[in-house]
Design a protein around this motif. Structure first.
Motif, PDB file in Angstrom:
ATOM      1  N   ASP A   1     -23.741  64.838  -4.755  1.00 19.57           N
ATOM      2  CA  ASP A   1     -23.434  64.415  -3.392  1.00 19.57           C
ATOM      3  C   ASP A   1     -24.479  64.958  -2.422  1.00 19.57           C
ATOM      4  O   ASP A   1     -25.356  65.734  -2.799  1.00 19.57           O
ATOM      5  N   SER A   2     -24.359  64.529  -1.193  1.00 21.61           N
ATOM      6  CA  SER A   2     -25.329  64.880  -0.157  1.00 21.61           C
ATOM      7  C   SER A   2     -25.446  66.388   0.050  1.00 21.61           C
ATOM      8  O   SER A   2     -26.553  66.926   0.136  1.00 21.61           O
ATOM      9  N   ALA A   3     -24.322  67.077   0.126  1.00 17.60           N
ATOM     10  CA  ALA A   3     -24.348  68.527   0.360  1.00 17.60           C
ATOM     11  C   ALA A   3     -25.080  69.255  -0.757  1.00 17.60           C
ATOM     12  O   ALA A   3     -25.861  70.184  -0.505  1.00 17.60           O
ATOM     13  N   GLU A   4     -24.869  68.831  -1.986  1.00 19.97           N
ATOM     14  CA  GLU A   4     -25.537  69.466  -3.121  1.00 19.97           C
ATOM     15  C   GLU A   4     -27.041  69.159  -3.121  1.00 19.97           C
ATOM     16  O   GLU A   4     -27.860  70.024  -3.436  1.00 19.97           O
ATOM     17  N   VAL A   5     -27.419  67.941  -2.742  1.00 23.64           N
ATOM     18  CA  VAL A   5     -28.841  67.589  -2.639  1.00 23.64           C
ATOM     19  C   VAL A   5     -29.519  68.501  -1.630  1.00 23.64           C
ATOM     20  O   VAL A   5     -30.570  69.091  -1.899  1.00 23.64           O
ATOM     21  N   ILE A   6     -28.913  68.651  -0.458  1.00 24.34           N
ATOM     22  CA  ILE A   6     -29.502  69.468   0.606  1.00 24.34           C
ATOM     23  C   ILE A   6     -29.601  70.920   0.168  1.00 24.34           C
ATOM     24  O   ILE A   6     -30.632  71.573   0.366  1.00 24.34           O
ATOM     25  N   ARG A   7     -28.558  71.431  -0.460  1.00 30.43           N
ATOM     26  CA  ARG A   7     -28.570  72.832  -0.919  1.00 30.43           C
ATOM     27  C   ARG A   7     -29.674  73.063  -1.951  1.00 30.43           C
ATOM     28  O   ARG A   7     -30.470  74.003  -1.827  1.00 30.43           O
ATOM     29  N   LEU A   8     -29.748  72.206  -2.960  1.00 27.41           N
ATOM     30  CA  LEU A   8     -30.767  72.366  -4.002  1.00 27.41           C
ATOM     31  C   LEU A   8     -32.181  72.186  -3.444  1.00 27.41           C
ATOM     32  O   LEU A   8     -33.091  72.929  -3.799  1.00 27.41           O
TER      33      LEU A   8
ATOM     34  N   MET B   1     -34.901  75.391  -3.513  1.00 31.74           N
ATOM     35  CA  MET B   1     -36.106  75.297  -4.319  1.00 31.74           C
ATOM     36  C   MET B   1     -36.682  73.888  -4.133  1.00 31.74           C
ATOM     37  O   MET B   1     -36.375  72.963  -4.894  1.00 31.74           O
ATOM     38  N   PRO B   2     -37.495  73.681  -3.075  1.00 36.14           N
ATOM     39  CA  PRO B   2     -37.974  72.331  -2.768  1.00 36.14           C
ATOM     40  C   PRO B   2     -38.653  71.656  -3.960  1.00 36.14           C
ATOM     41  O   PRO B   2     -39.551  72.224  -4.573  1.00 36.14           O
ATOM     42  N   PRO B   3     -38.195  70.445  -4.278  1.00 31.90           N
ATOM     43  CA  PRO B   3     -38.796  69.692  -5.384  1.00 31.90           C
ATOM     44  C   PRO B   3     -40.063  68.986  -4.921  1.00 31.90           C
ATOM     45  O   PRO B   3     -40.405  68.980  -3.733  1.00 31.90           O
ATOM     46  N   ASP B   4     -40.746  68.347  -5.861  1.00 29.74           N
ATOM     47  CA  ASP B   4     -41.902  67.521  -5.526  1.00 29.74           C
ATOM     48  C   ASP B   4     -41.466  66.156  -5.005  1.00 29.74           C
ATOM     49  O   ASP B   4     -42.227  65.479  -4.322  1.00 29.74           O
ATOM     50  N   LEU B   5     -40.236  65.755  -5.351  1.00 28.85           N
ATOM     51  CA  LEU B   5     -39.725  64.438  -4.975  1.00 28.85           C
ATOM     52  C   LEU B   5     -38.203  64.468  -4.976  1.00 28.85           C
ATOM     53  O   LEU B   5     -37.597  65.088  -5.852  1.00 28.85           O
ATOM     54  N   VAL B   6     -37.601  63.777  -4.002  1.00 30.08           N
ATOM     55  CA  VAL B   6     -36.150  63.575  -3.982  1.00 30.08           C
ATOM     56  C   VAL B   6     -35.903  62.083  -4.177  1.00 30.08           C
ATOM     57  O   VAL B   6     -36.497  61.253  -3.482  1.00 30.08           O
ATOM     58  N   VAL B   7     -35.054  61.744  -5.142  1.00 31.92           N
ATOM     59  CA  VAL B   7     -34.630  60.361  -5.375  1.00 31.92           C
ATOM     60  C   VAL B   7     -33.152  60.301  -5.058  1.00 31.92           C
ATOM     61  O   VAL B   7     -32.361  61.040  -5.643  1.00 31.92           O
ATOM     62  N   LEU B   8     -32.782  59.419  -4.112  1.00 30.90           N
ATOM     63  CA  LEU B   8     -31.400  59.331  -3.660  1.00 30.90           C
ATOM     64  C   LEU B   8     -30.795  57.975  -3.999  1.00 30.90           C
ATOM     65  O   LEU B   8     -31.378  56.937  -3.678  1.00 30.90           O
ATOM     66  N   ASN B   9     -29.631  58.018  -4.622  1.00 27.45           N
ATOM     67  CA  ASN B   9     -28.827  56.829  -4.855  1.00 27.45           C
ATOM     68  C   ASN B   9     -27.400  57.220  -4.522  1.00 27.45           C
ATOM     69  O   ASN B   9     -26.556  57.373  -5.391  1.00 27.45           O
ATOM     70  N   LEU B  10     -27.166  57.429  -3.238  1.00 28.12           N
ATOM     71  CA  LEU B  10     -25.863  57.894  -2.754  1.00 28.12           C
ATOM     72  C   LEU B  10     -25.167  56.752  -2.023  1.00 28.12           C
ATOM     73  O   LEU B  10     -25.815  55.837  -1.525  1.00 28.12           O
ATOM     74  N   PRO B  11     -23.834  56.810  -1.904  1.00 27.64           N
ATOM     75  CA  PRO B  11     -23.094  55.717  -1.274  1.00 27.64           C
ATOM     76  C   PRO B  11     -23.417  55.550   0.208  1.00 27.64           C
ATOM     77  O   PRO B  11     -23.586  56.531   0.931  1.00 27.64           O
ATOM     78  N   GLU B  12     -23.544  54.300   0.619  1.00 30.38           N
ATOM     79  CA  GLU B  12     -23.657  53.860   2.010  1.00 30.38           C
ATOM     80  C   GLU B  12     -24.430  54.793   2.926  1.00 30.38           C
ATOM     81  O   GLU B  12     -25.624  54.942   2.774  1.00 30.38           O
ATOM     82  N   ASP B  13     -23.755  55.430   3.882  1.00 25.93           N
ATOM     83  CA  ASP B  13     -24.433  56.258   4.882  1.00 25.93           C
ATOM     84  C   ASP B  13     -24.958  57.578   4.327  1.00 25.93           C
ATOM     85  O   ASP B  13     -25.754  58.240   4.991  1.00 25.93           O
TER      86      ASP B  13
ATOM     87  N   GLY C   1     -27.064  58.275   1.900  1.00 20.75           N
ATOM     88  CA  GLY C   1     -28.508  58.284   1.646  1.00 20.75           C
ATOM     89  C   GLY C   1     -29.309  58.523   2.915  1.00 20.75           C
ATOM     90  O   GLY C   1     -30.089  59.474   3.003  1.00 20.75           O
ATOM     91  N   PRO C   2     -29.146  57.672   3.950  1.00 21.14           N
ATOM     92  CA  PRO C   2     -29.871  57.906   5.198  1.00 21.14           C
ATOM     93  C   PRO C   2     -29.529  59.243   5.860  1.00 21.14           C
ATOM     94  O   PRO C   2     -30.416  59.925   6.379  1.00 21.14           O
TER      95      PRO C   2
ATOM     96  N   LEU D   1     -32.759  54.615  -3.200  1.00 22.69           N
ATOM     97  CA  LEU D   1     -32.364  53.452  -3.990  1.00 22.69           C
ATOM     98  C   LEU D   1     -31.079  52.888  -3.422  1.00 22.69           C
ATOM     99  O   LEU D   1     -30.236  53.639  -2.928  1.00 22.69           O
ATOM    100  N   SER D   2     -30.907  51.569  -3.514  1.00 23.30           N
ATOM    101  CA  SER D   2     -29.676  50.964  -3.032  1.00 23.30           C
ATOM    102  C   SER D   2     -29.381  49.685  -3.802  1.00 23.30           C
ATOM    103  O   SER D   2     -30.288  48.907  -4.096  1.00 23.30           O
ATOM    104  N   ALA D   3     -28.124  49.472  -4.104  1.00 23.05           N
ATOM    105  CA  ALA D   3     -27.696  48.232  -4.745  1.00 23.05           C
ATOM    106  C   ALA D   3     -27.056  47.303  -3.725  1.00 23.05           C
ATOM    107  O   ALA D   3     -26.773  46.153  -4.002  1.00 23.05           O
ATOM    108  N   ALA D   4     -26.826  47.798  -2.521  1.00 23.81           N
ATOM    109  CA  ALA D   4     -26.119  47.047  -1.494  1.00 23.81           C
ATOM    110  C   ALA D   4     -27.082  46.562  -0.414  1.00 23.81           C
ATOM    111  O   ALA D   4     -28.259  46.904  -0.402  1.00 23.81           O
TER     112      ALA D   4
END
Length: 174
Positions: free
Chosen positions: A33-40, A44-56, A58-59, A79-82
């Motif tokens: 989820d969003s909170a876990e993405v932000i915490r991780l 420890m900043p990654p080289d890339l973040v790939v997001l496929n989260l529901p609706e709002d 992701g942005p 990423l988005s399917a909608a």
């Protein structure tokens, strides 16, 4: 190869995407989820973040990562399917690239890796510096005349054509 932080809310898809990036040689950390993405990402900043989260989510996650100095320059692929978020919403929120599903595995890996190479540009206002790999960062003036990427760089595949015309990793004035 880059360290990828994958934000995916569906456990089965999270495992599939993680395996895809691992097979491409990437180190993958996952978040549900969003909170876990932000915490991780801030721990420890990654080289890339790939997001496929529901609706709002992701942005909203993009905006939160851009607002934090530790992650402000970390490339983000949304990423988005909608129909929402659409490309304009994703890019205005701070995503570096946007892809709609369904997508081809090879296209996803190419888009993701293009954001972590020397062909990527820094965010508006950022000083040109070096990528995490130590290579020089290209400048906006090095875009090929045909709009298919940076001079000497690979052409873009798939994704949102309107954004791809700007070249890999480039952003608009928002």
């Amino acid at each position: 190869m880059p360290t990828v932080l994958l934000g995916e809310s569906v456990p089965e898809l999270r495992a599939l995407f993680a395996k895809l990036f691992e097979r491409a040689g990437d180190t993958v950390h996952t978040a549900g989820d969003s909170a876990e993405v932000i915490r991780l990402a801030t721990d420890m900043p990654p080289d890339l973040v790939v997001l496929n989260l529901p609706e709002d989510d992701g942005p909203a996650t993009c905006r939160a990562l851009r607002a934090d100095p530790r992650t402000a320059d970390t490339p983000i692929l949304l990423l988005s399917a909608a129909l929402y978020p659409d490309a304009a919403t994703a890019l205005q929120a701070g995503a570096d690239d946007y892809m709609t599903k369904p997508l081809q595995n090879a296209d996803l890996i190419q888009h993701a890796h293009s954001l972590t190479t020397a062909e990527s540009c820094p965010h508006p206002g950022a000083e040109p510096s070096h990528t995490r790999s130590g290579k020089d960062v290209a400048t906006p003036g090095s875009v090929a005349p045909d709009g298919n990427g940076f001079a000497g760089g690979p052409p873009r595949l798939g994704g949102y054509a309107g954004f791809n015309l700007m070249g890999p990793g480039m952003r608009g004035p928002w």
